[in-house]
Design a protein around this motif. Structure first.
Motif, mmCIF file in Angstrom:
data_model
loop_
_atom_site.group_PDB
_atom_site.id
_atom_site.type_symbol
_atom_site.label_atom_id
_atom_site.label_comp_id
_atom_site.label_asym_id
_atom_site.label_seq_id
_atom_site.Cartn_x
_atom_site.Cartn_y
_atom_site.Cartn_z
ATOM 1 N N VAL A 109 1.060 -1.265 0.118
ATOM 2 C CA VAL A 109 -0.028 -0.008 -0.040
ATOM 3 C C VAL A 109 0.974 1.314 -0.128
ATOM 4 C CG1 VAL A 109 -1.735 1.428 1.304
ATOM 5 C CG2 VAL A 109 -1.998 -1.215 1.245
ATOM 6 N N ALA A 110 0.460 2.222 -0.815
ATOM 7 C CA ALA A 110 1.214 3.594 -0.795
ATOM 8 C C ALA A 110 -0.137 4.678 -0.616
ATOM 9 C CB ALA A 110 1.821 3.680 -2.205
ATOM 10 N N SER A 111 0.066 5.502 0.383
ATOM 11 C CA SER A 111 -0.726 6.500 0.447
ATOM 12 C C SER A 111 -0.479 7.780 -0.418
ATOM 13 C CB SER A 111 -1.049 6.836 1.819
ATOM 14 O OG SER A 111 0.251 7.452 2.421
ATOM 15 N N ASP A 112 0.370 8.140 -1.050
ATOM 16 C CA ASP A 112 0.643 9.156 -2.051
ATOM 17 C C ASP A 112 1.428 8.681 -3.349
ATOM 18 O OD1 ASP A 112 3.664 9.670 -1.796
ATOM 19 O OD2 ASP A 112 2.916 9.462 0.282
ATOM 20 N N GLY A 113 1.416 9.554 -4.169
ATOM 21 C CA GLY A 113 1.775 8.883 -5.711
ATOM 22 C C GLY A 113 3.332 8.828 -5.535
ATOM 23 N N GLN A 114 4.211 9.493 -4.718
ATOM 24 C CA GLN A 114 5.570 9.557 -4.776
ATOM 25 C C GLN A 114 6.148 8.262 -4.202
ATOM 26 O OE1 GLN A 114 7.528 12.064 -6.082
ATOM 27 N NE2 GLN A 114 9.192 10.540 -6.127
ATOM 28 N N ARG A 115 5.346 7.772 -2.900
ATOM 29 C CA ARG A 115 5.644 6.444 -2.395
ATOM 30 C C ARG A 115 5.378 5.478 -3.444
ATOM 31 N NH1 ARG A 115 8.995 3.485 0.457
ATOM 32 N NH2 ARG A 115 7.919 1.965 1.485
ATOM 33 N N GLY A 116 4.337 5.611 -4.176
ATOM 34 C CA GLY A 116 3.720 4.448 -5.194
ATOM 35 C C GLY A 116 4.947 4.385 -6.170
ATOM 36 N N LEU B 5 8.891 1.153 -8.938
ATOM 37 C CA LEU B 5 10.239 1.181 -9.854
ATOM 38 C C LEU B 5 11.088 0.253 -9.080
ATOM 39 C CD1 LEU B 5 10.782 5.066 -10.287
ATOM 40 C CD2 LEU B 5 10.202 3.122 -11.864
ATOM 41 N N THR B 6 10.741 -0.034 -7.574
ATOM 42 C CA THR B 6 11.893 -0.996 -7.105
ATOM 43 C C THR B 6 11.079 -2.440 -6.781
ATOM 44 O OG1 THR B 6 11.133 -0.151 -4.840
ATOM 45 C CG2 THR B 6 13.261 0.793 -6.118
ATOM 46 N N ARG B 7 10.152 -2.856 -7.053
ATOM 47 C CA ARG B 7 9.703 -4.075 -6.727
ATOM 48 C C ARG B 7 8.720 -4.604 -7.900
ATOM 49 N NH1 ARG B 7 7.283 -3.086 -0.359
ATOM 50 N NH2 ARG B 7 9.462 -2.385 0.354
ATOM 51 N N PRO B 8 8.755 -5.833 -8.036
ATOM 52 C CA PRO B 8 7.944 -6.400 -9.087
ATOM 53 C C PRO B 8 6.748 -6.690 -8.727
ATOM 54 C CG PRO B 8 9.377 -8.207 -8.015
ATOM 55 C CD PRO B 8 9.689 -6.913 -7.467
ATOM 56 N N TYR B 9 5.564 -6.136 -9.509
ATOM 57 C CA TYR B 9 3.984 -6.185 -9.346
ATOM 58 C C TYR B 9 3.164 -6.753 -10.674
ATOM 59 C CZ TYR B 9 4.862 -3.272 -5.211
ATOM 60 O OH TYR B 9 5.280 -3.002 -3.918
ATOM 61 N N PHE C 99 16.262 5.617 -4.894
ATOM 62 C CA PHE C 99 16.285 5.811 -3.481
ATOM 63 C C PHE C 99 15.621 7.275 -3.124
ATOM 64 C CE2 PHE C 99 20.104 3.731 -5.178
ATOM 65 C CZ PHE C 99 19.794 2.619 -4.652
ATOM 66 N N PRO C 100 14.551 7.436 -3.108
ATOM 67 C CA PRO C 100 13.933 8.725 -2.852
ATOM 68 C C PRO C 100 13.883 8.975 -1.365
ATOM 69 C CG PRO C 100 12.130 7.224 -3.431
ATOM 70 C CD PRO C 100 13.399 6.622 -3.783
ATOM 71 N N ASP C 101 14.020 8.168 -0.651
ATOM 72 C CA ASP C 101 13.959 8.235 0.924
ATOM 73 C C ASP C 101 15.468 8.758 1.613
ATOM 74 O OD1 ASP C 101 11.430 7.409 0.804
ATOM 75 O OD2 ASP C 101 11.644 5.441 1.138
ATOM 76 N N ALA C 102 16.566 8.417 0.636
ATOM 77 C CA ALA C 102 17.688 8.886 0.968
ATOM 78 C C ALA C 102 18.317 10.263 0.795
ATOM 79 C CB ALA C 102 18.869 7.733 0.518
ATOM 80 N N SER C 103 19.110 10.801 1.380
ATOM 81 C CA SER C 103 19.428 12.162 1.250
ATOM 82 C C SER C 103 20.820 12.456 0.524
ATOM 83 C CB SER C 103 19.385 13.025 2.503
ATOM 84 O OG SER C 103 20.197 12.402 3.649
#
Length: 215
Positions: free
Chosen positions: A27-34, A39-43, A177-181
């Motif tokens: 589950v992702a609650s916003d577009g950026q997390r989605g 991009l990093t997991r196969p669905y 890696f959008p969560d990394a700075s």
């Protein structure tokens, strides 16, 4: 399955129903997390609302298609005009369902998309080797298989999808890696890929960044 929806009550309901039907649901609650997850997991299937925080659902879908993410996509939205449906399908959706909807109809549509997804086996070449997207593994020329973590897979998939492109560290950090700075995380995972697979799997372009190598 990836569910990108910001309505907490609807997410809880859908996730429960889908898991009861045997799906593995992220589950992702916003577009950026989605975007990051897709991009990093196969669905097999991605279910996307249109009015999302951070990144609109159609923009999310367009970005996924531009990155060659081929998971089947269903738009689930209250936007119901003919033009809305056309916009969704033109953005890369495989199906479009308007809220409020019947759960049985949603389940039937998702089953159909999953059947179509299973017919699709995405393989990206890496020289004489290949990246098996469904299994998240590198298949070597001798038949050996190298499993990848989610972040290793995400990085290699971006490189393999655009093999002739030189990617800057900043762009790779932003996409994978959008969560990394710090952009140094890219160097760390390039090192992991080279150690796990072969040094030639990622080529360094001095002063610019990285591109796909050739095994």
């Amino acid at each position: 399955m990836l569910l990108v929806e910001d309505d907490c009550e609807l997410v809880e309901l859908l996730a429960t129903v889908l898991r009861d039907e045997g799906y593995t649901v992220d589950v992702a609650s916003d577009g950026q997390r989605g975007l990051h997850l897709a991009l990093t997991r196969p669905y097999d299937v991605v279910v996307i609302d249109r009015g999302l925080p951070a990144l609109d659902g159609l923009d999310l879908l367009v970005r996924l298609r531009s990155k060659s993410v081929r998971a089947r996509a269903l738009i689930l939205t209250a936007m119901a005009t003919v033009h809305d449906r056309i916009d969704g399908l033109d953005a890369g959706a495989d199906d479009y369902l308007v809220k409020p909807f019947d759960l049985d109809e949603l389940s039937a549509r998702l089953r159909a998309l999953c059947r179509r997804s299973q017919e699709l086996a995405e393989v990206l070449p890496i020289g004489a080797a290949r990246l098996d997207v469904g299994q998240r593994e590198v298949v070597l020329h001798d038949g050996g298989r190298v499993p990848l973590t989610a972040r290793e897979f995400g990085l290699l998939r971006v490189l393999a999808t655009h093999p002739d492109t030189v990617h800057t560290r900043a762009s790779l950090r932003r996409v994978v890696f959008p969560d990394a700075s710090a952009t140094s995380i890219v160097d760390t995972y390039v090192y992991y890929l080279r150690t796990k697979i072969d040094r030639s799997v990622v080529h360094t372009v001095q002063g610019l960044g990285y591109r796909l190598g050739a095994l």
